[in-house]
Design an enzyme around this catalytic site. Structure first.
Site, mmCIF file in Angstrom:
data_model
loop_
_atom_site.group_PDB
_atom_site.id
_atom_site.type_symbol
_atom_site.label_atom_id
_atom_site.label_comp_id
_atom_site.label_asym_id
_atom_site.label_seq_id
_atom_site.Cartn_x
_atom_site.Cartn_y
_atom_site.Cartn_z
ATOM 1 N N CYS A 47 0.827 -1.211 0.000
ATOM 2 C CA CYS A 47 0.000 0.000 0.000
ATOM 3 C C CYS A 47 0.856 1.254 0.000
ATOM 4 O O CYS A 47 0.711 2.128 -0.848
ATOM 5 C CB CYS A 47 -0.928 -0.004 1.213
ATOM 6 S SG CYS A 47 -1.828 1.548 1.443
ATOM 7 N N LYS A 56 -1.881 7.521 -5.546
ATOM 8 C CA LYS A 56 -2.582 8.765 -5.215
ATOM 9 C C LYS A 56 -1.665 9.972 -5.396
ATOM 10 O O LYS A 56 -2.132 11.078 -5.718
ATOM 11 C CB LYS A 56 -3.132 8.720 -3.790
ATOM 12 C CG LYS A 56 -4.475 8.016 -3.691
ATOM 13 C CD LYS A 56 -4.407 6.633 -4.294
ATOM 14 C CE LYS A 56 -5.660 5.866 -4.434
ATOM 15 N NZ LYS A 56 -5.427 4.514 -4.995
ATOM 16 N N ALA A 118 9.370 -15.052 6.880
ATOM 17 C CA ALA A 118 8.991 -15.986 7.939
ATOM 18 C C ALA A 118 8.265 -17.196 7.385
ATOM 19 O O ALA A 118 7.462 -17.082 6.457
ATOM 20 C CB ALA A 118 8.107 -15.280 8.966
ATOM 21 N N ILE A 190 -8.143 -0.478 -10.107
ATOM 22 C CA ILE A 190 -6.729 -0.216 -10.379
ATOM 23 C C ILE A 190 -6.540 0.171 -11.835
ATOM 24 O O ILE A 190 -5.857 1.154 -12.152
ATOM 25 C CB ILE A 190 -5.870 -1.442 -10.025
ATOM 26 C CG1 ILE A 190 -5.935 -1.728 -8.519
ATOM 27 C CG2 ILE A 190 -4.417 -1.222 -10.449
ATOM 28 C CD1 ILE A 190 -5.221 -3.003 -8.100
ATOM 29 N N HIS A 450 -21.169 26.430 4.807
ATOM 30 C CA HIS A 450 -21.473 26.902 3.449
ATOM 31 C C HIS A 450 -20.388 27.882 2.994
ATOM 32 O O HIS A 450 -19.949 28.717 3.776
ATOM 33 C CB HIS A 450 -22.827 27.616 3.431
ATOM 34 C CG HIS A 450 -23.180 28.206 2.101
ATOM 35 N ND1 HIS A 450 -23.635 27.434 1.052
ATOM 36 C CD2 HIS A 450 -23.122 29.496 1.644
ATOM 37 C CE1 HIS A 450 -23.852 28.224 0.001
ATOM 38 N NE2 HIS A 450 -23.542 29.480 0.339
#
Length: 474
Positions: A47, A56, A118, A190, A450
Site C-alpha cells: 500500500c 494517489k 517468515a 486499479i 457553506h
C-alpha cells in the site's frame, strides 16, 4: 562461512508490515505485550510503497497539471509541462518519509523489528530467513501470531511481468517515461485509476475488459459518470474482450484480444498494463506446519475476531479476503491485536467505506437501495446532484451526485453512493452516521458549513424526506 542462527521469544508475532501488520503490532504493544514484527521488504507494505500512496501521489500530480491546462474558462491560460523524473523523485521522497515514520512509530512503541521472510516450523515457532542462502536465520517462538502478508498482482497467461513490455501496477507506478500508447487489461479500480493517470500524462490509452462495463460491482449510474469523463480524456474502451497474447512488432508491440464468440482484435501499443486483480501471498509461510489450509482462492478464512481455524493465529488484510482495502486491513489489525490481548473486539463490515480515485472519485458505504430491499427493508432514497451545489460550481467540478439510502420505517441511514469531486472524503460522514445508527433526519438537521461540497450530503438526506431546498423533491 557457517550458518548463523539466533533464537528469540515474543508474546505476539506479526508477519508482514503493511497497513494491517504494522497497525496490529503497534496496537498489541500498546496493550503491554511483547511484539515482534517481521517484514521481508519495506515497512508500510505494498500500500505505502507500491500501491495506494504512489498511485494517489500520481493522481494528485496529474490532476493538478490537467486541471490547470483546462482552466481557460476560469481565465487561467497555461500549458503545463510534466517532468516525469522530477515527479518520480517527489513521489519517492513522499514514500520514504512515510516508511521512515512507520518504522519510527513501531520502535517508539517498543515493537521489535526483524527483516526477512517468515515460515512456520510448528504452531509456536517460525524461522525467519534473512538471506537468499538461508544461512542467516532467526528462530522466533511465539504465543500468538498475526499473519498480514498481503497480496500481489494477478498474472494472466501469456503476459509475464518479467517482460519489459508487460507492466504490473507496480511497474506502472515506477515508470521512468510515459509511453505514447498504453493498453490496459482490466477496467476495475486499479485499471481505471491508472488509465486516467496515463491519459492525463499524454498516453493514448485503450482499456480491454472482458465484462460489459467498467468498475464491476458499482451501479450503472455511478460508472456512467466515470466512463463519460474517461472517454473525454481520450480513453478508448473495448468491452467483452479478453487479452490472449502479445507479440513484438517493428514499432512496439501488439495485444491480441478475443471475444466469447472467438472474434479476434489487435491493438498496437508500446506497453501493456495488466490490472485484473490481486491474489493473496501465503505460499512462503509453510501453513501446513500449523494445519492451516487456504481457500481455493488462497485466502485465510477468519471469524469476526480475525481468528483463523488455529485459535491463536490471526489473519488480517488482503490475505484474509474481501474487502481488500488498506483501511480494512488496519481495522482488522486493531481487532486482532485487541483480541490477542484479551480485549473484546469485532469487525463490522457494514461501516467500511470504499473509494475509487478515478476522475471523478467514487465513495460508497453500506447498502445500495437494491441491497437494502433484498435484506427486507423498505428503503427511501435521497439524491442531490453536484450541479446544484454552489461550491461545486465554483470549483468547476459539477459532475456526479450524492445518494443516501435509509430505512423507510425508522429513517436509519443504511448506505450512500457518491460520485464526484472529493467523494472519498465525503463518504466518511455517512460511514459515521451508519456506525452511530443515525437517521436521515439527524443527518439533515446537522448544520453544514457553506459553501462546501459536504452540503450535498445534507441536501441528499433532506431529499430522502422530500424536504430538500436546493433541488426538486420527486
Amino acid at each position: 562461512m557457517g550458518a548463523k542462527e539466533t533464537t528469540t521469544e515474543t508474546d505476539v508475532l506479526v508477519i508482514g508490515a503493511g497497513p494491517g501488520g504494522y497497525v496490529a503490532a503497534i496496537r498489541a504493544a500498546q496493550h503491554g505485550l511483547d511484539v515482534t514484527l517481521v517484514e521481508k521488504e519495506a515497512y508500510g507494505g505494498v500500500c505505502l510503497n507500491h500501491g495506494c500512496i504512489p498511485s494517489k501521489a500520481y493522481i494528485s500530480a496529474t490532476d493538478l497539471a490537467h486541471d490547470a491546462g483546462q482552466a481557460a474558462e476560469m481565465g487561467i491560460l497555461v500549458d503545463p509541462a510534466i517532468d516525469m523524473a522530477k515527479m518520480q523523485e517527489w513521489k519517492s521522497n513522499s514514500i520514504s518519509r512515510l516508511t521512515d515514520t512507520v518504522e519510527k512509530l513501531c520502535k517508539a512503541n517498543g515493537v521489535s523489528l526483524i527483516e526477512g521472510m517468515a515460515s512456520f516450523v510448528d504452531e509456536t515457532e517460525v524461522h525467519v530467513t534473512r538471506d537468499e542462502d538461508n544461512r542467516d536465520r532467526v528462530s522466533i517462538g511465539f504465543e500468538r501470531c498475526i499473519i498480514s502478508t498481503g497480496s500481489r498482482p494477478v498474472q494472466i497467461p501469456g503476459f509475464d511481468f518479467t517482460d519489459d513490455e508487460v507492466w504490473s501496477s507496480r511497474d506502472a507506478l515506477s515508470a521512468a517515461t510515459v509511453p505514447d500508447r498504453l493498453v490496459v487489461v482490466g477496467a476495475g479500480y486499479i485499471g481505471m485509476e491508472l488509465s486516467t493517470v496515463f491519459a492525463k500524462l499524454g498516453s493514448d490509452v485503450t482499456v480491454i475488459e472482458m465484462l460489459d462495463d467498467a468498475l464491476p460491482g458499482y451501479e450503472d449510474d455511478i460508472t456512467r459518470v466515470v466512463r463519460k469523463r474517461a472517454s473525454e480524456l481520450g480513453i478508448d474502451f473495448r468491452f467483452g474482450e479478453g487479452a490472449s497474447e502479445w507479440r513484438g512488432i517493428d514499432n512496439g508491440i501488439e495485444v491480441v484480444t478475443e471475444t466469447e464468440d472467438g472474434e479476434r482484435s489487435v491493438y498496437p501499443t508500446d506497453k501493456v498494463l495488466v490490472a485484473v486483480g490481486r491474489q493473496p501471498v501465503t505460499e512462503t509461510l509453510d501453513l501446513e506446519q500449523i494445519g492451516l489450509e487456504p481457500t481455493e482462492q488462497g485466502f485465510l478464512e477468519t471469524d469476526r475476531h480475525a481468528r483463523t481455524d488455529v485459535e491463536h493465529v490471526f489473519a488480517v488484510g488482503d490475505v484474509a479476503g474481501e474487502p481488500m482495502l488498506a483501511h480494512t486491513a488496519s481495522k482488522e489489525g486493531i481487532v486482532a491485536a485487541d483480541v490477542a490481548a484479551g480485549k473484546p473486539s469485532t469487525m463490522d463490515n457494514r461501516t467500511i467505506p470504499a473509494a475509487v480515485f478515478t476522475d471523478p472519485e467514487i465513495g460508497t458505504v453500506g447498502l445500495t437501495a437494491a441491497e437494502a430491499e433484498s435484506e427486507g427493508f423498505d428503503p427511501i432514497v435521497g439524491t442531490f446532484p453536484f450541479r446544484a451545489s454552489s461550491r461545486a460550481l465554483t470549483t468547476g467540478e459539477t459532475e456526479g451526485f450524492v445518494r443516501i439510502v435509509a430505512d423507510g420505517e425508522c429513517g436509519t441511514v443504511l448506505g450512500a453512493q457518491i460520485v464526484g469531486a472529493e467523494a472519498s472524503e465525503l463518504v466518511a460522514e455517512v460511514a459515521l452516521a451508519i456506525e452511530l445508527d443515525a437517521t436521515v433526519e439527524e443527518l439533515a438537521s446537522t448544520v453544514h458549513t457553506h459553501p462546501t461540497l459536504a452540503e450535498a450530503v445534507m441536501e441528499a438526506a433532506e431529499n430522502a424526506r422530500d424536504r430538500a431546498i436546493h433541488t426538486l423533491n420527486r
